[in-house]
Scaffold this active site. Structure first.
Site, mmCIF file in Angstrom:
data_model
loop_
_atom_site.group_PDB
_atom_site.id
_atom_site.type_symbol
_atom_site.label_atom_id
_atom_site.label_comp_id
_atom_site.label_asym_id
_atom_site.label_seq_id
_atom_site.Cartn_x
_atom_site.Cartn_y
_atom_site.Cartn_z
ATOM 1 N N LYS A 10 11.265 -11.961 -10.963
ATOM 2 C CA LYS A 10 12.587 -12.051 -10.355
ATOM 3 C C LYS A 10 13.449 -13.038 -11.147
ATOM 4 C CE LYS A 10 10.672 -9.506 -7.209
ATOM 5 N NZ LYS A 10 10.050 -9.943 -5.971
ATOM 6 N N ASP A 43 6.386 -18.824 -0.222
ATOM 7 C CA ASP A 43 6.557 -17.720 -1.172
ATOM 8 C C ASP A 43 7.979 -17.881 -1.707
ATOM 9 O OD1 ASP A 43 7.120 -15.416 -2.515
ATOM 10 O OD2 ASP A 43 6.518 -14.046 -0.905
ATOM 11 N N TRP A 83 9.001 -9.680 3.466
ATOM 12 C CA TRP A 83 7.951 -10.309 2.647
ATOM 13 C C TRP A 83 7.046 -11.196 3.466
ATOM 14 C CZ3 TRP A 83 6.687 -7.773 -1.348
ATOM 15 C CH2 TRP A 83 7.648 -7.071 -2.071
#
Ligand SMILES: *Cc1c(COP(=O)(O)O)cnc(C)c1O
Length: 368
Positions: A199, A175, A101
């Site tokens: 999530k 993030d 990511w």
């Protein structure tokens, strides 16, 4: 009827209470005669849903007053562009790359500014965190980006770095998509944090951005208006139609989080304690087995996403089929790394992890 346990990495399981409440309110929200999906985002009903969601998130996460909370669209991947569009001023940004990511984030930012990788754990296959002393931060960087929980590699920062102590005045950008609200955040070390809801907070479609006020108002001229943090903040996230239903479900999840208690702890502190217990149980079962392996250093193992491999990969399909039969769903690992992954977000009860550990042990015995 009990529902199966769902270990998806995202979109992920939601608390059953939240789903039931949403079902009850589907046709007629609080006597309004409307579903939340059918309401004007500017009407008093939705405005009250929005205001409660924002206030509850602020309270749960102890977000200080000098931060704005924005409900945006585009997910984490859009933020990879929106952050440099708003913060880089076309100059430079430093990235710490600890998995897929953060790697994606630095690639996207290169379209808008001068990117440097300040540190990476790539050589070890993204299984440990680069020591703080090795981070090469530039004085003129407009921000420093980290992914604090790498959803695919299962690497999590257990503590946020203090950039000031490393000689940098740049705001820290996080993030935190895949562990938001699973543990508290030390906001004194943060300039901005973003996370897609799917999530740990709600359905796909809404992205939370928590941004320090002094970082607003510096967007590049090419930044789309709907993605200019100042425009979004000044219009209470209603510059354009926000993802109303996703915000409503996230709001129900925030109320659920506020109700959670463990001993004398409540809310996110209670979740952290429960998440720690869940993760310890699962990692310990993996570490004590002869069949399963997790290669991440113990000091940075994710409490949310637990990747593991069968030493005998020819048994992968049998493992997954047996799991499905037992009501243990979506355990297949990310296609880029293979193997298995158990995502054990806030909404996964301890009983789900116990059921998974029982299955791991039984499967190992059966195939010994
Ligand atoms: C899932 C995820 C993303 C991507 O989110 P999208 O909503 O698909 O854009 C970004 N970062 C992390 C850490 C994630 O887990």
């Amino acid at each position: 009827m009990t529902r199966p346990y769902n270990f998806s990495a995202g979109p992920a399981n939601l608390p059953e209470e939240v789903l039931r409440q949403a079902a009850d309110e589907m046709l007629d929200w609080h006597g309004s005669g409307m579903s939340v999906m059918e309401m004007s985002h500017r009407g008093k009903e939705f405005v009250s849903i929005y205001e409660h969601a924002e206030a509850d998130f602020r309270e749960l996460m102890a977000v200080p007053k000098h931060f704005k909370i924005l409900f945006m669209q585009g997910g984490g991947l859009a933020e990879n562009a929106i952050v440099p569009l708003n913060l880089s001023r076309g100059a430079s940004a430093d990235f710490v790359v600890t998995g897929s990511w953060s790697s994606k984030s630095q690639k996207e930012a290169r379209k808008y500014c001068d990117v440097q990788i300040a540190a990476t754990n790539e050589r070890g296959g993204h299984t440990s965190l680069p020591p703080l002393a090795s981070w090469k931060l530039r004085r003129d960087a407009r921000y420093v980006h980290l992914c604090t929980n790498e959803t695919i590699h299962g690497v999590e920062f257990q503590e946020l770095p203090d950039l000031k102590a490393l000689g940098s005045d740049a705001p820290l950008v996080l993030d935190f998509s895949s562990h938001v609200a699973s543990r508290p955040v030390d906001w004194s070390r943060v300039g901005l944090a973003f996370g897609g809801a799917q999530k740990n907070l709600g359905p796909a479609g809404v992205t939370l951005v928590v941004v320090r006020e002094d970082l607003l108002g510096h967007a590049l001229p090419i930044c789309p208006s709907a993605f200019d943090y100042k425009t979004v903040a000044d219009s209470q996230s209603m510059y354009n139609t926000p993802p109303t239903y996703a915000i409503y479900i996230a709001g129900l999840t925030f109320q659920w989080l506020k109700r959670q208690v463990e001993g004398h702890l409540s809310g996110v502190a209670a979740m952290e304690q429960r998440n720690r217990a869940k993760a310890e149980l699962l990692y310990s079962a993996i570490d004590h087995s002869g069949l399963y392996v997790n290669g991440v250093s113990k000091d940075c193992r994710s409490r949310m996403n637990v990747p593991f491999f069968l030493r005998d990969e020819s048994r992968n399909e049998a493992f997954l089929a047996g799991a499905r039969e037992r009501g243990l769903l979506q355990l297949k690992g990310h296609k880029s790394v293979g193997g298995m992954r158990a995502s054990i977000y806030n909404a996964m009860p301890l009983s789900g992890v116990v059921a998974l550990v029982d299955y791991l042990q039984e499967f190992e015995k059966r195939h010994a």
